[in-house]
Scaffold this motif. Sequence first.
Motif, PDB file in Angstrom:
ATOM      1  N   GLY A  42     -14.089  15.786  10.244  1.00 50.62           N
ATOM      2  CA  GLY A  42     -14.116  16.711  11.493  1.00 50.62           C
ATOM      3  C   GLY A  42     -14.265  15.937  12.756  1.00 50.62           C
ATOM      4  O   GLY A  42     -15.759  15.562  12.593  1.00 50.62           O
ATOM      5  N   ILE A  43     -13.586  15.757  13.663  1.00 48.00           N
ATOM      6  CA  ILE A  43     -13.844  15.244  14.996  1.00 48.00           C
ATOM      7  C   ILE A  43     -14.573  16.264  15.836  1.00 48.00           C
ATOM      8  O   ILE A  43     -14.302  17.281  16.129  1.00 48.00           O
ATOM      9  N   TYR A  44     -15.793  15.589  16.679  1.00 44.74           N
ATOM     10  CA  TYR A  44     -16.433  16.376  17.526  1.00 44.74           C
ATOM     11  C   TYR A  44     -16.847  15.229  18.832  1.00 44.74           C
ATOM     12  O   TYR A  44     -16.690  14.222  18.622  1.00 44.74           O
ATOM     13  N   GLY A  45     -17.234  15.740  19.650  1.00 43.78           N
ATOM     14  CA  GLY A  45     -17.874  15.081  20.810  1.00 43.78           C
ATOM     15  C   GLY A  45     -17.717  15.990  21.948  1.00 43.78           C
ATOM     16  O   GLY A  45     -17.901  17.044  21.755  1.00 43.78           O
ATOM     17  N   PRO A  46     -17.924  15.242  23.234  1.00 44.77           N
ATOM     18  CA  PRO A  46     -18.121  16.063  24.516  1.00 44.77           C
ATOM     19  C   PRO A  46     -16.771  17.031  24.850  1.00 44.77           C
ATOM     20  O   PRO A  46     -15.835  16.674  24.427  1.00 44.77           O
ATOM     21  N   GLY A  47     -17.250  18.186  24.811  1.00 44.41           N
ATOM     22  CA  GLY A  47     -16.106  19.268  25.132  1.00 44.41           C
ATOM     23  C   GLY A  47     -15.515  19.986  23.977  1.00 44.41           C
ATOM     24  O   GLY A  47     -15.163  20.898  23.915  1.00 44.41           O
ATOM     25  N   ARG A  48     -16.034  19.219  22.808  1.00 46.35           N
ATOM     26  CA  ARG A  48     -15.302  19.833  21.419  1.00 46.35           C
ATOM     27  C   ARG A  48     -16.475  19.644  20.261  1.00 46.35           C
ATOM     28  O   ARG A  48     -16.594  18.803  19.571  1.00 46.35           O
ATOM     29  N   SER A  49     -17.531  20.515  20.543  1.00 44.94           N
ATOM     30  CA  SER A  49     -18.726  20.441  19.771  1.00 44.94           C
ATOM     31  C   SER A  49     -19.248  22.045  19.464  1.00 44.94           C
ATOM     32  O   SER A  49     -18.823  22.787  20.103  1.00 44.94           O
ATOM     33  N   ALA A  50     -20.196  22.121  18.492  1.00 44.58           N
ATOM     34  CA  ALA A  50     -20.604  23.383  18.319  1.00 44.58           C
ATOM     35  C   ALA A  50     -21.343  23.873  19.440  1.00 44.58           C
ATOM     36  O   ALA A  50     -21.713  25.159  19.867  1.00 44.58           O
ATOM     37  N   ILE A  51     -22.002  23.076  20.264  1.00 41.31           N
ATOM     38  CA  ILE A  51     -22.728  23.240  21.546  1.00 41.31           C
ATOM     39  C   ILE A  51     -21.611  24.074  22.444  1.00 41.31           C
ATOM     40  O   ILE A  51     -22.148  24.983  23.057  1.00 41.31           O
ATOM     41  N   ASP A  52     -20.405  23.418  22.692  1.00 44.88           N
ATOM     42  CA  ASP A  52     -19.413  24.207  23.396  1.00 44.88           C
ATOM     43  C   ASP A  52     -19.051  25.509  22.895  1.00 44.88           C
ATOM     44  O   ASP A  52     -18.750  26.237  23.866  1.00 44.88           O
ATOM     45  N   GLN A  53     -19.009  25.525  21.545  1.00 43.52           N
ATOM     46  CA  GLN A  53     -18.324  26.677  21.068  1.00 43.52           C
ATOM     47  C   GLN A  53     -19.630  27.825  21.025  1.00 43.52           C
ATOM     48  O   GLN A  53     -19.239  28.887  21.368  1.00 43.52           O
ATOM     49  N   LEU A  54     -20.664  27.438  21.045  1.00 46.04           N
ATOM     50  CA  LEU A  54     -21.748  28.387  21.516  1.00 46.04           C
ATOM     51  C   LEU A  54     -21.731  28.987  22.812  1.00 46.04           C
ATOM     52  O   LEU A  54     -21.869  30.081  23.065  1.00 46.04           O
ATOM     53  N   ARG A  55     -21.628  28.146  23.716  1.00 45.18           N
ATOM     54  CA  ARG A  55     -21.482  28.323  25.121  1.00 45.18           C
ATOM     55  C   ARG A  55     -20.243  29.321  25.352  1.00 45.18           C
ATOM     56  O   ARG A  55     -20.389  30.158  26.342  1.00 45.18           O
ATOM     57  N   ALA A  56     -19.068  28.892  25.067  1.00 43.47           N
ATOM     58  CA  ALA A  56     -18.126  29.789  24.939  1.00 43.47           C
ATOM     59  C   ALA A  56     -18.085  31.167  24.107  1.00 43.47           C
ATOM     60  O   ALA A  56     -17.099  31.952  24.285  1.00 43.47           O
ATOM     61  N   GLY A  57     -18.953  31.258  23.405  1.00 44.65           N
ATOM     62  CA  GLY A  57     -18.925  32.557  22.537  1.00 44.65           C
ATOM     63  C   GLY A  57     -18.045  32.349  21.301  1.00 44.65           C
ATOM     64  O   GLY A  57     -17.927  33.700  20.828  1.00 44.65           O
ATOM     65  N   THR A  58     -17.500  31.424  21.127  1.00 49.97           N
ATOM     66  CA  THR A  58     -16.507  31.137  19.774  1.00 49.97           C
ATOM     67  C   THR A  58     -17.306  30.711  18.547  1.00 49.97           C
ATOM     68  O   THR A  58     -16.590  30.860  17.285  1.00 49.97           O
ATOM     69  N   ALA A  59     -18.374  30.267  18.474  1.00 49.45           N
ATOM     70  CA  ALA A  59     -18.983  29.904  17.305  1.00 49.45           C
ATOM     71  C   ALA A  59     -19.154  30.854  16.091  1.00 49.45           C
ATOM     72  O   ALA A  59     -19.498  31.973  16.498  1.00 49.45           O
ATOM     73  N   LYS A  60     -18.938  30.397  15.158  1.00 49.16           N
ATOM     74  CA  LYS A  60     -19.060  31.141  13.848  1.00 49.16           C
ATOM     75  C   LYS A  60     -19.878  30.540  12.717  1.00 49.16           C
ATOM     76  O   LYS A  60     -19.936  29.481  12.695  1.00 49.16           O
ATOM     77  N   ARG A  61     -20.821  31.236  12.107  1.00 48.18           N
ATOM     78  CA  ARG A  61     -21.462  30.722  11.072  1.00 48.18           C
ATOM     79  C   ARG A  61     -21.132  31.479   9.650  1.00 48.18           C
ATOM     80  O   ARG A  61     -21.267  32.446   9.422  1.00 48.18           O
ATOM     81  N   ILE A  62     -20.062  30.673   9.123  1.00 47.87           N
ATOM     82  CA  ILE A  62     -19.286  31.297   7.963  1.00 47.87           C
ATOM     83  C   ILE A  62     -20.191  30.892   6.540  1.00 47.87           C
ATOM     84  O   ILE A  62     -20.332  29.755   6.644  1.00 47.87           O
ATOM     85  N   ALA A  63     -20.413  31.842   5.932  1.00 44.55           N
ATOM     86  CA  ALA A  63     -21.151  31.620   4.551  1.00 44.55           C
ATOM     87  C   ALA A  63     -20.306  31.179   3.599  1.00 44.55           C
ATOM     88  O   ALA A  63     -19.448  32.002   3.070  1.00 44.55           O
ATOM     89  N   ARG A  64     -20.152  29.935   3.223  1.00 43.75           N
ATOM     90  CA  ARG A  64     -19.264  29.466   2.014  1.00 43.75           C
ATOM     91  C   ARG A  64     -20.224  28.783   1.239  1.00 43.75           C
ATOM     92  O   ARG A  64     -20.607  27.486   1.261  1.00 43.75           O
ATOM     93  N   PRO A  65     -21.092  29.333   0.233  1.00 42.48           N
ATOM     94  CA  PRO A  65     -22.188  28.513  -0.476  1.00 42.48           C
ATOM     95  C   PRO A  65     -21.485  27.181  -1.064  1.00 42.48           C
ATOM     96  O   PRO A  65     -20.507  27.354  -1.749  1.00 42.48           O
ATOM     97  N   GLY A  66     -22.126  26.169  -0.974  1.00 43.68           N
ATOM     98  CA  GLY A  66     -21.972  24.897  -1.199  1.00 43.68           C
ATOM     99  C   GLY A  66     -20.796  23.973  -0.817  1.00 43.68           C
ATOM    100  O   GLY A  66     -20.379  23.107  -1.344  1.00 43.68           O
TER     101      GLY A  66
END
Length: 284
Positions: free
Chosen positions: A150-174
Amino acid sequence: MPGQLFCFGFGYTAEHLAARLLPLGWKIAGTAREADKRAAMQAQGIDAHPFPLPDPAQALAGVTHILSSVPPRDGHDPVLAAHGGTIAALPDLVWAGYLSTTGVYGDAGGAWVDEDSPLNPSSPSGKARVAAEAEWQALDLHLHIFRLSGIYGPGRSAIDQLRAGTAKRIARPGQLFNRIHVEDIAAALAASMAHPNPGAIYNLADDEPASSSDVVSHASTLLGVAPPPEIPLEQANLSAMGRAFYAESKRIRNDRIKRDLGLTLAYPTYREGLAACLSGAVSN
């Protein structure tokens, strides 16, 4: 010695690779479908072309290195469908790179996989990538395949998703997967270009597979905000591709890029990578 690089699909990864090579005197060109993107490329000193190439012989004249990040379409590689013959006949080509995905391994039930593991894709996109890899391998090129996590970096990270209000924490055990910071991708590509090994396949992954929920939680801590609540997978309203992604779990070994390319990851885990995204720092 600087060469001449042509990037089919001048996107996020190619931009970061170009930023490394342009100061070294490389001549760089690439394709983009949007006119405004091509104008931005030209402004950076990058020769921009639409895709398919209107005049492939002219556009690819003198090219020594080719990188393709264009995804498969209708089960085939569109770059080779349009220009495979021209690419195969390039007289000066010493290196070709194809950006694939670790999705070609399919679901490993959380086990470790490496470049010699069987290809067992379960998703349509993973199956298409296996077919595209085979199409590239069938050409008589100095080919290198890079299977990206999974590619991430400046402008494309969980930091940016949280700031944009689009971050999700999806429960998928394991469910575990690796990531790779775009600067580490660029470093690996540059190292391979400097020391070609035709036929080589490399996993581009960090050192610590983790769940997406853990990554978003850590990004929330860095930002000093409460993490979004975990939601069950079936309530996440994901696309078919997203659902297919969460159906797979694997840990990716990256020993080969360290051993064969001499690469030391600037961002060995998501913690260093997210901290850099937050601070705006870039490690070369």
